[in-house]
Design an enzyme around this catalytic site. Structure first.
Site, short mmCIF file in Angstrom:
data_model
loop_
_atom_site.label_atom_id
_atom_site.label_comp_id
_atom_site.label_asym_id
_atom_site.label_seq_id
_atom_site.Cartn_x
_atom_site.Cartn_y
_atom_site.Cartn_z
N CYS A 89 28.17 23.99 -19.34
CA CYS A 89 26.75 24.34 -19.21
C CYS A 89 26.51 25.84 -19.28
O CYS A 89 25.61 26.30 -19.99
CB CYS A 89 26.15 23.75 -17.94
SG CYS A 89 26.84 24.37 -16.39
N HIS A 144 25.18 24.01 -11.92
CA HIS A 144 24.73 23.57 -13.25
C HIS A 144 23.51 24.39 -13.67
O HIS A 144 22.66 24.72 -12.85
CB HIS A 144 24.38 22.08 -13.21
CG HIS A 144 24.15 21.50 -14.57
ND1 HIS A 144 25.13 21.39 -15.52
CD2 HIS A 144 23.02 21.00 -15.14
CE1 HIS A 144 24.63 20.83 -16.61
NE2 HIS A 144 23.34 20.59 -16.40
N HIS A 156 20.74 21.39 -21.94
CA HIS A 156 21.91 21.70 -21.11
C HIS A 156 23.12 20.95 -21.63
O HIS A 156 23.01 20.06 -22.48
CB HIS A 156 21.65 21.34 -19.64
CG HIS A 156 21.44 19.87 -19.42
ND1 HIS A 156 22.30 19.10 -18.69
CD2 HIS A 156 20.48 19.02 -19.85
CE1 HIS A 156 21.87 17.85 -18.65
NE2 HIS A 156 20.76 17.77 -19.36
#
Length: 184
Positions: A89, A144, A156
């Protein structure tokens, strides 16, 4: 006897032709999917718009959508960042920001929030802002990151789907939301 071998030859030619046609069609269809998935230009922005139901207008940041479209479908790979090969990510977000905005970001999602961003709430998100989540056991530790697009959607690198677009309102992301960030 002669008629049987002529008939056998016709059958063999028929099956050979059918096999060649099948191979040709399969190889062409695989190649066209790969080109569309990792291609650049307006066609990939259009397919991104259709696939994820995002109305991309001339007022939107075309460079952002172009960059995201190039990465869609790239598998998740921890610590790597190459279009089509794999990314995590923070690697995905770092590459997007460098290519679109010319800004180098910290390598971890937590550092991106604390070093590179000014915190904002969900209601203040704008195209290109970062979105941060706590997906680990610690509900406050950022693990994240994604790039906000518009209309509640963000791009993402998902561990299960690779680079994709998701909705902030999905229960998984709504429960794990930490902050939005405006890159300084």
């Amino acid at each position: 006897m002669m008629q049987q071998s002529a008939q056998t030859r016709r059958h063999l030619l028929y099956y050979y032709g059918f096999a060649c046609l099948t191979i040709l069609l399969l190889s062409t269809s695989c190649a066209s999917r790969r080109v569309e998935r990792y291609s650049s230009g307006a066609a990939s922005i259009g397919s991104l718009s259709r696939q994820y139901n995002i109305r991309i207008t001339p007022k939107d940041n075309q460079a952002l959508y172009h960059a995201v479209a190039q990465w869609i479908g790239t598998p998740y790979r921890n610590g790597q960042s190459r279009i089509g090969r794999g990314t995590d990510c923070s690697g995905f977000v770092s590459n997007i920001y460098l290519s679109v905005y010319g800004k180098k970001l910290a390598r971890s999602s937590a550092d991106m929030l604390h070093v590179n961003c000014r915190n904002i709430g969900r209601q203040n998100l704008r195209e290109g802002n970062l979105v941060f989540f706590a997906t680990g056991r610690n509900k406050k530790k950022v693990t994240h990151v994604g790039v906000y697009l518009k209309d509640g959607r963000f791009a993402h690198a998902s561990t299960s789907q690779g680079v994709t677009i998701s909705y902030l309102n999905e229960p998984y992301y709504r429960q794990r939301w930490v902050a939005g960030g405006v890159v300084r």
